[in-house]
Design an enzyme around this catalytic site. Structure first.
Site, short mmCIF file in Angstrom:
data_model
loop_
_atom_site.label_atom_id
_atom_site.label_comp_id
_atom_site.label_asym_id
_atom_site.label_seq_id
_atom_site.Cartn_x
_atom_site.Cartn_y
_atom_site.Cartn_z
N SER A 136 0.81 -1.34 0.00
CA SER A 136 -0.01 0.01 0.14
C SER A 136 1.02 1.24 -0.13
O SER A 136 2.07 1.25 0.74
CB SER A 136 -0.72 -0.13 1.12
OG SER A 136 -1.61 1.30 1.44
N TYR A 160 -1.09 -0.52 9.78
CA TYR A 160 -1.47 -1.00 8.60
C TYR A 160 -0.31 -0.57 7.71
O TYR A 160 0.44 -1.29 6.95
CB TYR A 160 -2.58 0.00 7.88
CG TYR A 160 -3.06 -0.25 6.73
CD1 TYR A 160 -3.84 -1.49 6.19
CD2 TYR A 160 -2.63 0.54 5.58
CE1 TYR A 160 -4.04 -1.69 4.97
CE2 TYR A 160 -3.13 0.46 4.38
CZ TYR A 160 -3.72 -0.89 3.94
OH TYR A 160 -4.07 -0.74 2.90
N LYS A 165 2.24 -3.15 5.61
CA LYS A 165 2.39 -2.86 4.25
C LYS A 165 3.75 -2.60 3.97
O LYS A 165 4.32 -3.33 2.93
CB LYS A 165 1.64 -1.72 3.54
CG LYS A 165 0.03 -2.19 3.86
CD LYS A 165 -0.53 -3.39 3.01
CE LYS A 165 -1.86 -3.81 2.83
NZ LYS A 165 -2.37 -4.99 2.04
#
Length: 291
Positions: free
Chosen positions: A158, A172, A176
């Site tokens: 991401s 997150y 990622k």
């Protein structure tokens, strides 16, 4: 008519909704047999619902494709092994792994609870590794038996982890970024077994992006008849090509959003200071790059 993925067998995680669903539909339309994996949990990874995975399978089979559903959690070591084994049991082989499953539990660092950190790391980073480990073990076995695979792995990183750090997404973003590094290492390790490994960093209109602050307006559905470049389906063609036998690419991370696909590169040396003596605090204070 032959599809680009004709005869390939693919596992796609998180394939019950959003981008993963579009991957599964495209792969099946291009001739692949697909294991549609989705636990069916909420955005935050809570609960379970077998419905989404089975609905995608029903849609594929109604259109003449081949697919089976799997509702194991990729964060569970044995569950990940069952996903890989199901592909082999149902379709006789495994050629492609698309790691796509993910959740969000956004919070600022000072207020983030341990379970918010652990849940996101488990699904994204551990989930990618667990699936990759069991698939790699199978491909290694094949290679050593003289049946060299022409396999492909596509991971999902991401921008939050590799290009645009996003406040409120420490868990997150860290996961990622780890997935991007895992991709490059796996590409180095698995090439000898006939396996290519790449990653994408996508932006599309999904329930996760719509739940991310500031993304709602960007991801708004266009008016009827207008080109929808941020539809989840616009991500899948890149994944389909990376999964094909014709693709030579490995060890790469691509950003894909709207009408753009960009090759990304990681940490680079942009400025260096050197000394021919033992480092001194004052010298570093005077010359440190970026200060």
């Amino acid at each position: 008519m032959m599809g680009m993925l004709d005869g390939r067998v693919a596992v796609i995680t998180g394939a019950g909704r959003g981008i993963g669903r579009e991957h599964a539909l495209l792969f099946a339309a291009q001739g692949a047999a697909v294991v549609v994996n989705d636990l069916g949990g909420s955005n935050t990874g809570e609960g379970a619902d077998a419905g989404p995975a089975h609905e995608v399978v029903a849609e594929i089979t109604a259109n003449g494709g081949r697919a089976v559903a799997n509702t194991d959690s990729v964060a569970d070591w044995d569950g990940a092994k069952r996903v890989v084994q199901q592909a082999i049991d149902e379709f006789g082989r495994l050629d492609v792994l698309v790691n796509n499953a993910g959740i969000l539990r956004d919070a600022f660092i000072a207020g983030m609870a341990e379970d918010q950190w652990d849940a996101v790391i488990n699904v994204h980073l551990k989930g990618h590794f667990a699936m990759l480990h069991h698939a790699a073990a199978y491909w290694k076995e094949q290679s050593k038996a003289g049946e060299q695979p022409t396999a492909a792995v596509i991971n999902t990183a991401s921008g939050s982890g590799v290009t645009l750090p996003n406040a409120g997404q420490a868990n997150y973003g860290a996961a990622k970024a780890g997935i991007a590094a895992l991709t490059l290492i796996a590409a180095e390790e698995l090439e000898r077994y006939g396996v290519r490994v790449n990653a994408i960093a996508p932006i599309a209109r999904t329930r996760l992006t719509l739940a991310t602050p500031g993304m709602g307006a960007l991801m708004a559905e266009p008016d009827d008849g207008e080109l929808d470049l941020f539809a989840p389906a616009n991500i899948s063609p890149l994944v389909g090509y990376l999964a094909s036998e014709k693709c030579p690419v490995t060890g790469k991370v691509y950003a894909v959003q709207g009408g753009a696909i960009s090759l990304l590169q990681g940490w680079q040396d942009v400025e260096t200071i050197e000394t021919d003596k033992v480092w001194e605090l004052d010298d570093i204070a005077a010359r440190l790059p970026g200060a």
